[in-house]
Design a protein around this motif. Sequence first.
Motif, mmCIF file in Angstrom:
data_model
loop_
_atom_site.group_PDB
_atom_site.id
_atom_site.type_symbol
_atom_site.label_atom_id
_atom_site.label_comp_id
_atom_site.label_asym_id
_atom_site.label_seq_id
_atom_site.Cartn_x
_atom_site.Cartn_y
_atom_site.Cartn_z
ATOM 1 N N ARG A 70 0.836 -1.192 0.000
ATOM 2 C CA ARG A 70 0.000 0.000 0.000
ATOM 3 C C ARG A 70 0.875 1.248 0.000
ATOM 4 N N SER A 71 0.589 2.174 -0.888
ATOM 5 C CA SER A 71 1.173 3.518 -0.903
ATOM 6 C C SER A 71 0.185 4.363 -1.692
ATOM 7 N N GLU A 72 0.608 4.907 -2.812
ATOM 8 C CA GLU A 72 -0.346 5.619 -3.667
ATOM 9 C C GLU A 72 -1.324 4.637 -4.308
ATOM 10 N N LEU A 73 -0.836 3.438 -4.561
ATOM 11 C CA LEU A 73 -1.612 2.386 -5.206
ATOM 12 C C LEU A 73 -1.605 1.180 -4.290
ATOM 13 N N TYR A 98 -11.345 -0.936 -9.461
ATOM 14 C CA TYR A 98 -10.411 -2.011 -9.134
ATOM 15 C C TYR A 98 -10.271 -2.919 -10.338
ATOM 16 N N LYS A 99 -9.247 -3.763 -10.307
ATOM 17 C CA LYS A 99 -8.991 -4.666 -11.410
ATOM 18 C C LYS A 99 -8.612 -6.025 -10.828
#
Length: 73
Positions: A18-21, A58-59
């Motif tokens: 987890r961070s920007e994405l 989401y993907k």
Amino acid sequence: MVELAKQQPGYLGIESARSELGITVSYWQTLEDIKNWKANLDHQMAQKLGREKWYHQYKVRICRVERDYGFEV
């Protein structure tokens, strides 16, 4: 969801960053195990809540790991 996934037949593990994405990868023995996890009612409820409250997109990718190796000091 991680604790629930761990209880499912065919579950091999999970990795998350987890961070920007945010990325979460879960590993399963077979495609049938993946289908069964997708059909789990608690998992479906969590996905619905995620779409309604937390995520605007989401993907999902289903991939086969052919080789896995690394280096660590």
